[in-house]
Design an enzyme around this catalytic site. Structure first.
Site, PDB file in Angstrom:
ATOM      1  N   HIS A 209       0.878  -1.179   0.000  1.00 39.94           N
ATOM      2  CA  HIS A 209       0.000   0.000   0.000  1.00 39.94           C
ATOM      3  C   HIS A 209       0.913   1.226   0.000  1.00 39.94           C
ATOM      4  CE1 HIS A 209      -4.139  -1.691   0.948  1.00 39.94           C
ATOM      5  NE2 HIS A 209      -3.368  -2.753   0.820  1.00 39.94           N
ATOM      6  N   CYS A 240      -7.862  -0.687   4.274  1.00 38.22           N
ATOM      7  CA  CYS A 240      -8.326  -1.842   5.020  1.00 38.22           C
ATOM      8  C   CYS A 240      -9.211  -1.338   6.133  1.00 38.22           C
ATOM      9  CB  CYS A 240      -7.149  -2.637   5.578  1.00 38.22           C
ATOM     10  SG  CYS A 240      -7.711  -3.994   6.627  1.00 38.22           S
TER      11      CYS A 240
END
Ligand code: COA
Ligand code: ZN
Length: 301
Positions: A209, A240
């Site tokens: 990420h 998330c």
């Protein structure tokens, strides 16, 4: 140090991307989105998630989405399955590739799937066995491998231990995730040689990420260490729900721009990935974070 001649790009947009979006995306639009990604020639697309609809309401239409997408020959459509119930739903929908997921830190695993790492490995052992019995291909995720939102630093030994367990349980491929995007390249250089002692690197993927802007540097480090499978998300969607502050996945456009510039083959059409991103951007309530997507769109406006 030799870089790979070819890289396999695994598209996370429809799953890791959409699971974190607040705007409700219709089933029809999800199907159209996956179809556009398929047309870009992506070799792997994580299409949806057969998790509890209470945990991730956005993906509660997994059955309809999976049934509705056009499966392009040569593309692997992976679906997330947290337990045997998820596997049954995935099988009923006709999936031939699943992903199971645990993490390298206890607190994250507890919040994400309400289990300890040990419990998750034993539960996934059953899921993997059942899957393999039916000839289903299995990917395993090790989340929080470079840092945990609750525990901070994650020891390399924990990542190695969980990866080894997933490999021994029978995963075909294991994706090592920087779920919150905090890792830096020295961590990649430290981790991969340790992993290569226990898993052939052709079975290892890296999943970054871009929260702190480190994803592409980490990809470079991964390639230098011999990894040739990378996860990314069209437009840089993602995050998330159990990782506060985590921003999107590495953008597929950013990854493809880099690899194309480096003459590393992917078989993926960057312009068509942008078309998929453009489509989904029109269904969301914010701009897409991918820098390459943004720059290329501006340049062609
Ligand atoms: N598909 C559909 N429903 C499911 C399911 C699945 N795969 N697994 C569990 N459920 C349902 C159960 O039937 C039960 O429903 P009920 O309350 O109506 O009886 C409910 O969910 C709770 O089931 P339980 O087995 O007690 O699980 P839990 O509440 O401890 O949740 C997980 C465990 C793993 C199923 C759940 O936390 C989950 O799906 N997490 C996904 C997290 C995720 O996707 N994170 C992002 C990816 S990294
Ligand atoms: Zn992710």
């Amino acid at each position: 140090m030799t870089l790979p001649a070819r890289v396999k790009v695994c598209e996370m947009g429809p799953r890791d991307g959409l699971q974190n979006e607040k705007a409700v995306v219709s089933t029809e639009d999800k199907i159209a989105y996956v179809n556009l990604l398929s047309e870009a020639g992506l070799p792997v697309i994580e299409a949806t998630s057969f998790v509890s609809p209470k945990a991730i309401p956005q993906l509660s239409d997994a059955t309809e989405v999976f049934a509705g997408i056009r499966k392009r020959p040569g593309t692997r459509y992976v679906v997330l399955t947290p337990n045997l119930k998820g596997l049954e739903r995935a099988r009923a929908a006709g999936a031939d590739s699943i992903a199971v997921f645990t993490a390298a830190s206890e607190s994250f695993t507890k919040r994400n799937i309400n289990m300890s790492i040990e419990q998750s490995l034993s539960a996934f052992g059953e899921v993997i066995n059942a899957a393999r019995l039916h000839g289903i291909w299995v990917r395993g995720y090790v989340s929080t491998a470079f840092g945990c939102p609750y525990e901070g630093t994650v020891p390399v030994d924990s990542v190695v231990r969980v990866t080894e367990s997933l490999y021994k349980l029978g995963c075909d491929e294991i994706s090592i995730g920087d779920t919150i995007g905090v890792g830096v390249s020295t961590q990649v250089h430290a981790l991969i040689p340790r992993l290569s002692d226990i898993v052939p690197l052709e079975n290892v993927a890296l999943h970054f990420h871009d929260t702190y802007g480190q994803a592409l540097a980490n990809v470079e480090a991964g390639m230098q260490e011999g990894v040739a499978i990378f996860d990314s998300s069209a437009g840089g969607l993602g995050g998330c729900p159990y990782a506060p502050g985590a921003s999107g996945n590495l953008g597929t456009e950013d990854l493809l721009y880099k690899l194309r510039g480096m003459d590393i083959e992917t078989g993926v059409d960057l312009a068509r990935v942008r078309a998929a991103s453009r489509f989904i951007a029109g269904r969301l309530d914010h701009q897409l974070p991918s820098k390459a997507y943004t720059a290329l769109e501006a340049a062609s406006a």
